[in-house]
Design a protein around this motif. Sequence first.
Motif, PDB file in Angstrom:
ATOM      1  N   LEU A   1     -85.620  10.301  14.382  1.00 51.78           N
ATOM      2  CA  LEU A   1     -86.807   9.803  15.078  1.00 51.78           C
ATOM      3  C   LEU A   1     -87.555  10.940  15.782  1.00 51.78           C
ATOM      4  N   ALA A   2     -88.841  11.083  15.465  1.00 54.66           N
ATOM      5  CA  ALA A   2     -89.636  12.196  16.000  1.00 54.66           C
ATOM      6  C   ALA A   2     -90.692  11.765  17.005  1.00 54.66           C
ATOM      7  N   THR A   3     -91.140  10.512  16.953  1.00 53.86           N
ATOM      8  CA  THR A   3     -92.124  10.025  17.923  1.00 53.86           C
ATOM      9  C   THR A   3     -91.514  10.077  19.321  1.00 53.86           C
ATOM     10  N   THR A   4     -92.272  10.570  20.296  1.00 55.73           N
ATOM     11  CA  THR A   4     -91.728  10.799  21.633  1.00 55.73           C
ATOM     12  C   THR A   4     -92.344   9.883  22.675  1.00 55.73           C
ATOM     13  N   ALA A   5     -91.566   9.615  23.711  1.00 55.60           N
ATOM     14  CA  ALA A   5     -92.031   8.862  24.880  1.00 55.60           C
ATOM     15  C   ALA A   5     -91.678   9.665  26.122  1.00 55.60           C
ATOM     16  N   VAL A   6     -92.678   9.985  26.929  1.00 52.54           N
ATOM     17  CA  VAL A   6     -92.481  10.789  28.139  1.00 52.54           C
ATOM     18  C   VAL A   6     -92.977   9.998  29.337  1.00 52.54           C
ATOM     19  N   ARG A   7     -92.171   9.945  30.376  1.00 52.08           N
ATOM     20  CA  ARG A   7     -92.552   9.215  31.586  1.00 52.08           C
ATOM     21  C   ARG A   7     -93.709   9.907  32.285  1.00 52.08           C
ATOM     22  N   ASP A   8     -94.708   9.109  32.699  1.00 52.97           N
ATOM     23  CA  ASP A   8     -95.860   9.631  33.433  1.00 52.97           C
ATOM     24  C   ASP A   8     -96.201   8.627  34.528  1.00 52.97           C
ATOM     25  N   GLY A   9     -95.626   8.815  35.701  1.00 52.68           N
ATOM     26  CA  GLY A   9     -95.817   7.851  36.781  1.00 52.68           C
ATOM     27  C   GLY A   9     -95.159   6.534  36.440  1.00 52.68           C
ATOM     28  N   ASP A  10     -95.926   5.439  36.458  1.00 59.35           N
ATOM     29  CA  ASP A  10     -95.407   4.114  36.120  1.00 59.35           C
ATOM     30  C   ASP A  10     -95.566   3.792  34.633  1.00 59.35           C
ATOM     31  N   ASP A  11     -96.011   4.766  33.866  1.00 56.13           N
ATOM     32  CA  ASP A  11     -96.279   4.555  32.438  1.00 56.13           C
ATOM     33  C   ASP A  11     -95.428   5.489  31.583  1.00 56.13           C
ATOM     34  N   TYR A  12     -95.546   5.273  30.274  1.00 54.87           N
ATOM     35  CA  TYR A  12     -94.974   6.184  29.287  1.00 54.87           C
ATOM     36  C   TYR A  12     -96.080   6.617  28.341  1.00 54.87           C
ATOM     37  N   LEU A  13     -96.068   7.886  27.959  1.00 57.72           N
ATOM     38  CA  LEU A  13     -97.017   8.412  26.980  1.00 57.72           C
ATOM     39  C   LEU A  13     -96.306   8.571  25.648  1.00 57.72           C
ATOM     40  N   ILE A  14     -96.858   7.915  24.627  1.00 56.74           N
ATOM     41  CA  ILE A  14     -96.259   7.912  23.293  1.00 56.74           C
ATOM     42  C   ILE A  14     -97.080   8.808  22.380  1.00 56.74           C
TER      43      ILE A  14
ATOM     44  N   LEU B   1     -99.951   4.974  11.054  1.00 55.49           N
ATOM     45  CA  LEU B   1    -100.374   4.854  12.451  1.00 55.49           C
ATOM     46  C   LEU B   1    -100.126   6.159  13.193  1.00 55.49           C
ATOM     47  N   ARG B   2    -101.120   6.577  13.950  1.00 55.45           N
ATOM     48  CA  ARG B   2    -100.964   7.761  14.801  1.00 55.45           C
ATOM     49  C   ARG B   2    -101.084   7.352  16.266  1.00 55.45           C
ATOM     50  N   PHE B   3    -100.176   7.892  17.077  1.00 52.80           N
ATOM     51  CA  PHE B   3    -100.193   7.654  18.516  1.00 52.80           C
ATOM     52  C   PHE B   3    -100.498   8.968  19.226  1.00 52.80           C
ATOM     53  N   ASP B   4    -101.615   8.996  19.933  1.00 51.00           N
ATOM     54  CA  ASP B   4    -102.038  10.187  20.690  1.00 51.00           C
ATOM     55  C   ASP B   4    -102.126   9.826  22.165  1.00 51.00           C
ATOM     56  N   ASN B   5    -101.089  10.209  22.913  1.00 47.99           N
ATOM     57  CA  ASN B   5    -101.036   9.891  24.342  1.00 47.99           C
ATOM     58  C   ASN B   5    -101.291   8.407  24.594  1.00 47.99           C
ATOM     59  N   LEU B   6    -100.673   7.583  23.779  1.00 44.36           N
ATOM     60  CA  LEU B   6    -100.750   6.143  23.979  1.00 44.36           C
ATOM     61  C   LEU B   6    -100.044   5.799  25.291  1.00 44.36           C
ATOM     62  N   ARG B   7    -100.778   5.218  26.216  1.00 44.35           N
ATOM     63  CA  ARG B   7    -100.230   4.927  27.541  1.00 44.35           C
ATOM     64  C   ARG B   7     -99.715   3.482  27.566  1.00 44.35           C
ATOM     65  N   ILE B   8     -98.409   3.353  27.819  1.00 51.13           N
ATOM     66  CA  ILE B   8     -97.780   2.042  27.866  1.00 51.13           C
ATOM     67  C   ILE B   8     -97.119   1.860  29.218  1.00 51.13           C
ATOM     68  N   PRO B   9     -97.489   0.825  29.969  1.00 48.38           N
ATOM     69  CA  PRO B   9     -96.861   0.600  31.269  1.00 48.38           C
ATOM     70  C   PRO B   9     -95.378   0.275  31.134  1.00 48.38           C
ATOM     71  N   ALA B  10     -94.614   0.611  32.148  1.00 52.08           N
ATOM     72  CA  ALA B  10     -93.172   0.380  32.124  1.00 52.08           C
ATOM     73  C   ALA B  10     -92.835  -1.099  31.944  1.00 52.08           C
ATOM     74  N   THR B  11     -93.737  -1.978  32.345  1.00 51.44           N
ATOM     75  CA  THR B  11     -93.508  -3.417  32.179  1.00 51.44           C
ATOM     76  C   THR B  11     -93.498  -3.831  30.708  1.00 51.44           C
ATOM     77  N   ASP B  12     -94.008  -2.960  29.834  1.00 51.29           N
ATOM     78  CA  ASP B  12     -94.070  -3.285  28.408  1.00 51.29           C
ATOM     79  C   ASP B  12     -92.957  -2.627  27.604  1.00 51.29           C
ATOM     80  N   VAL B  13     -91.948  -2.087  28.291  1.00 47.82           N
ATOM     81  CA  VAL B  13     -90.729  -1.659  27.594  1.00 47.82           C
ATOM     82  C   VAL B  13     -90.025  -2.912  27.093  1.00 47.82           C
ATOM     83  N   LEU B  14     -89.598  -2.898  25.824  1.00 49.02           N
ATOM     84  CA  LEU B  14     -88.875  -4.037  25.264  1.00 49.02           C
ATOM     85  C   LEU B  14     -87.379  -3.823  25.497  1.00 49.02           C
ATOM     86  N   GLY B  15     -86.797  -4.674  26.312  1.00 42.28           N
ATOM     87  CA  GLY B  15     -85.387  -4.505  26.649  1.00 42.28           C
ATOM     88  C   GLY B  15     -85.187  -3.379  27.640  1.00 42.28           C
TER      89      GLY B  15
END
Length: 393
Positions: A145-158, A217-231
């Motif tokens: 798996l190469a797609t990355t998720a990095v914490r940025d405040g209350d969000d994650y950048l994908i 699909l390409r993800f460029d700094n896709l911002r996802i709030p922590a509330t949208d983590v699945l599980g």
Amino acid sequence: MDFQLSPEIKELRDRTRQFIAEQVIPLENDERQSSHGPSEALRRELVARARTAGLLTPHASREMGGLGLSHVAKAAVFEEAGYSWLGPTALNIHAPDEGNIHLMEEVATPAQKERWLRPQVAGNIRSCFAMTEPSPGAGADPSMLATTAVRDGDDYLINGLKWFITGAEGADYAIVMARMEDGSATMFLTDMDRPGITLERSMDAMDSCFTGGHGVLRFDNLRIPATDVLGEIGKGFRYAQVRLAPARLTHCMRWLGQARRAHDAALAYTRRRQAFGKPLAEHEGVGFMLADNDMDLHTARLHIWHTAWLLDQGEKCNFESSRAKVVCSEAEWRVVDRSVQMLGGSGVTSESPVMRIFTDMRAFRIYDGPSEVHRWSMARKLVHLAEKAEAAQ
């Protein structure tokens, strides 16, 4: 295992068979289809028909608006739905939505279920599952798996690139698998219209039965709030198994219906087509193919029902679902391939539905784990069990 179906399951199976014959197969030549699958307009019409018939999303829980079918009940109903390549779309049991619905039922929070799952069970929205990546990313080996998720405040950048994402075009939300900074994997939920998501293209593929085709699909700094983590964070691979074991089996169920349709077409043709003074079916070479088809269909169904029964007993069935996936994908493919042969020229043209089934089904031996990977995985488990038993002596 008792292979006798209850009267309730039989009634639902028969009702599904009638619905497919009367409401779905007549739409197979509808112009609202392309090489990337049925259009959204056609999907909505099919869904509306299934809703009226009381057959929509039967695998979902009653709480969410489904019929709450057991795995064995799904085996009976999904085979009937699969008799038409539009049937799974009509019943809202097509990939990847069927597997995503199961995963969301198991893992999503109440708020996530209300936001995404309930309208999906109602047939109002679609989803995709974004895991597979081009080389050197994850394919048959998810650990790459190469797609990355990095914490940025209350969000994650994908950030990353995915491909072969079934249903991507027109999907309302996605489940995205990404690697965390510690090397673990996490699943994220996202609406598809968020900034940072680009559908680069829809890929040309052999099959044309999945609404939304297969996208890049390409993800460029896709911002996802922590509330949208699945599980939970870091449990993405574990949740993938929650999704994949039943999803492998439901693929087997749906394609069994298509294989049976191909066999039925070949049987009808060989009974009436004359050659060398008698019907084709009376020639030994053709008769043997009909018999082999019946054996492969029965073998596939037994593997499906047995694994479904084990799932209903609460077993995880990672080994059994791998075994069923290999056996069924190869047996059902042999049925369709023989049917093409028996139909001759009709089998390689649109004069028969079998040509369409042939091109749609070939990829089944690859997606949700190629046959070779499942065999390799099974062998490792068999060796481990033998070593464990030997050590216990």
